[in-house]
Motif scaffolding. Sequence first.
Motif, PDB file in Angstrom:
ATOM      1  N   TYR A   1      -2.374   6.298  -4.017  1.00  0.00           N
ATOM      2  CA  TYR A   1      -2.712   5.616  -2.774  1.00  0.00           C
ATOM      3  C   TYR A   1      -3.351   4.254  -3.010  1.00  0.00           C
ATOM      4  CZ  TYR A   1      -7.560   7.076  -3.563  1.00  0.00           C
ATOM      5  OH  TYR A   1      -8.813   7.254  -4.089  1.00  0.00           O
TER       6      TYR A   1
ATOM      7  N   LYS B   1      -6.087   1.391   9.123  1.00  0.00           N
ATOM      8  CA  LYS B   1      -5.891   2.024   7.826  1.00  0.00           C
ATOM      9  C   LYS B   1      -7.188   2.725   7.406  1.00  0.00           C
ATOM     10  CE  LYS B   1      -4.765   0.998   2.995  1.00  0.00           C
ATOM     11  NZ  LYS B   1      -4.526  -0.077   2.000  1.00  0.00           N
TER      12      LYS B   1
ATOM     13  N   ASP C   1       1.920  -2.626   3.657  1.00  0.00           N
ATOM     14  CA  ASP C   1       2.660  -1.359   3.665  1.00  0.00           C
ATOM     15  C   ASP C   1       2.232  -0.500   4.857  1.00  0.00           C
ATOM     16  OD1 ASP C   1       4.031  -1.915   1.285  1.00  0.00           O
ATOM     17  OD2 ASP C   1       2.411  -1.110   0.049  1.00  0.00           O
TER      18      ASP C   1
ATOM     19  N   PHE D   1      -1.237   1.229  -2.297  1.00  0.00           N
ATOM     20  CA  PHE D   1      -0.681   1.113  -0.949  1.00  0.00           C
ATOM     21  C   PHE D   1      -1.412   0.004  -0.201  1.00  0.00           C
ATOM     22  CE2 PHE D   1       0.008   2.585   3.472  1.00  0.00           C
ATOM     23  CZ  PHE D   1       1.385   2.711   3.440  1.00  0.00           C
TER      24      PHE D   1
ATOM     25  N   ALA E   1       2.738   6.405   4.526  1.00  0.00           N
ATOM     26  CA  ALA E   1       1.589   6.191   3.646  1.00  0.00           C
ATOM     27  C   ALA E   1       1.468   7.376   2.699  1.00  0.00           C
ATOM     28  CB  ALA E   1       0.317   6.045   4.471  1.00  0.00           C
TER      29      ALA E   1
ATOM     30  N   THR F   1       4.022   1.700   8.303  1.00  0.00           N
ATOM     31  CA  THR F   1       3.741   3.073   8.715  1.00  0.00           C
ATOM     32  C   THR F   1       3.321   3.120  10.178  1.00  0.00           C
ATOM     33  OG1 THR F   1       2.996   3.597   6.461  1.00  0.00           O
ATOM     34  CG2 THR F   1       2.369   5.132   8.202  1.00  0.00           C
TER      35      THR F   1
END
Length: 362
Positions: free
Chosen positions: A80, A109, A87, A83, A299, A91
Amino acid sequence: MNWKNDLTQILKISYPIIQGPFGGGYSSISLSAAVTNLGGMGSFGAHHLSHDEILTLDNQLKTNCKGTYAINLWVKNDNYKDFSNQDFEKTKAIFKPYFEELNIPVPDKPVLTEGHSFDNQLEAILKTKPPVFSFVFGVPDESIIKECKKRGILTLGTATTVEEAVLLEDAKVDAIVATGFEAGGHRVAFEDEPENNLIGNISLIPRVVDAVKTPVIAAGGIADGRGIAAAMVLGAKGVQIGTAFLACQESNASIAHKKVLFSQKAEKTVLTKSFTGRLARGTDSTLARETLQDASKLAPYPIQGQFMRSLRNAALQNNRLELISFWCGQSAPLIKSKTAKGFFTALKMETESVFNEMADIA
């Protein structure tokens, strides 16, 4: 029927029946203790807990369990960290319509901390010394297995392929769970993408048994005594059962989840990454089907799961169950018992009946 074998001797249990560990808050002290005190081995999924929470958990398990129990963790995965925010915007775009449909804001996020890291959790395991440390999604370093042995902690790893089972045996674990693709919840493959490791138990169990000398525990698609008998005929020394124990009143699954497991919704299951970022088997849902082609934009765990939490809660509150996949194995339609004691008793009687019938035929 003689239930005792290599596995029962190693684990110091009367019956080789293990309750699968449920992470994410689905496990309970009550269920783990019930299975242990009935002569099997209860398990508690602790991958979502911090170091101090695991210490508290083990104290509670030691107080309530009059035998062997396991605490389960996920071997560390730092994917993770790569990410990016860019990105995450992709999502958000996929799931925005579902949040809007439920009239709730699309979350930002999630910010992750190191408080729930595998290293911190493992430190708690070594300190509190549960009878069994079980793990999924990998093999801990050799030094960790050695440290567990020094402290009298048995180790139990999970494999989805023969290759993974051999790696676990090379690490000198005390027992190996071989889990078929029928199982509910996460596919715990670690040597390859889980989509490439979808092997059913009737093929997986005898292949793993032939490849390793370590006692093998069958998991996936077992919900009654016939499943236990079949697993043993295939060479397993015991079984691990998840979904059927999850349906018991002692588990921490929601009332809605348990109702689904006893309903026609349990007839059809799907594999999806949409709810946690890792491939998992749950009941069929509109959201899972509609986002199936977007797996590359999801994600990773645990970001995806935290991002989806408010949507899941809102869907439950509004009875929009088509937007949720409830963890569920393929044999859920076989479930009849609603209590751990009733289920455990039925498992023993059914298994003994199958073997008695086989003896009569012979």
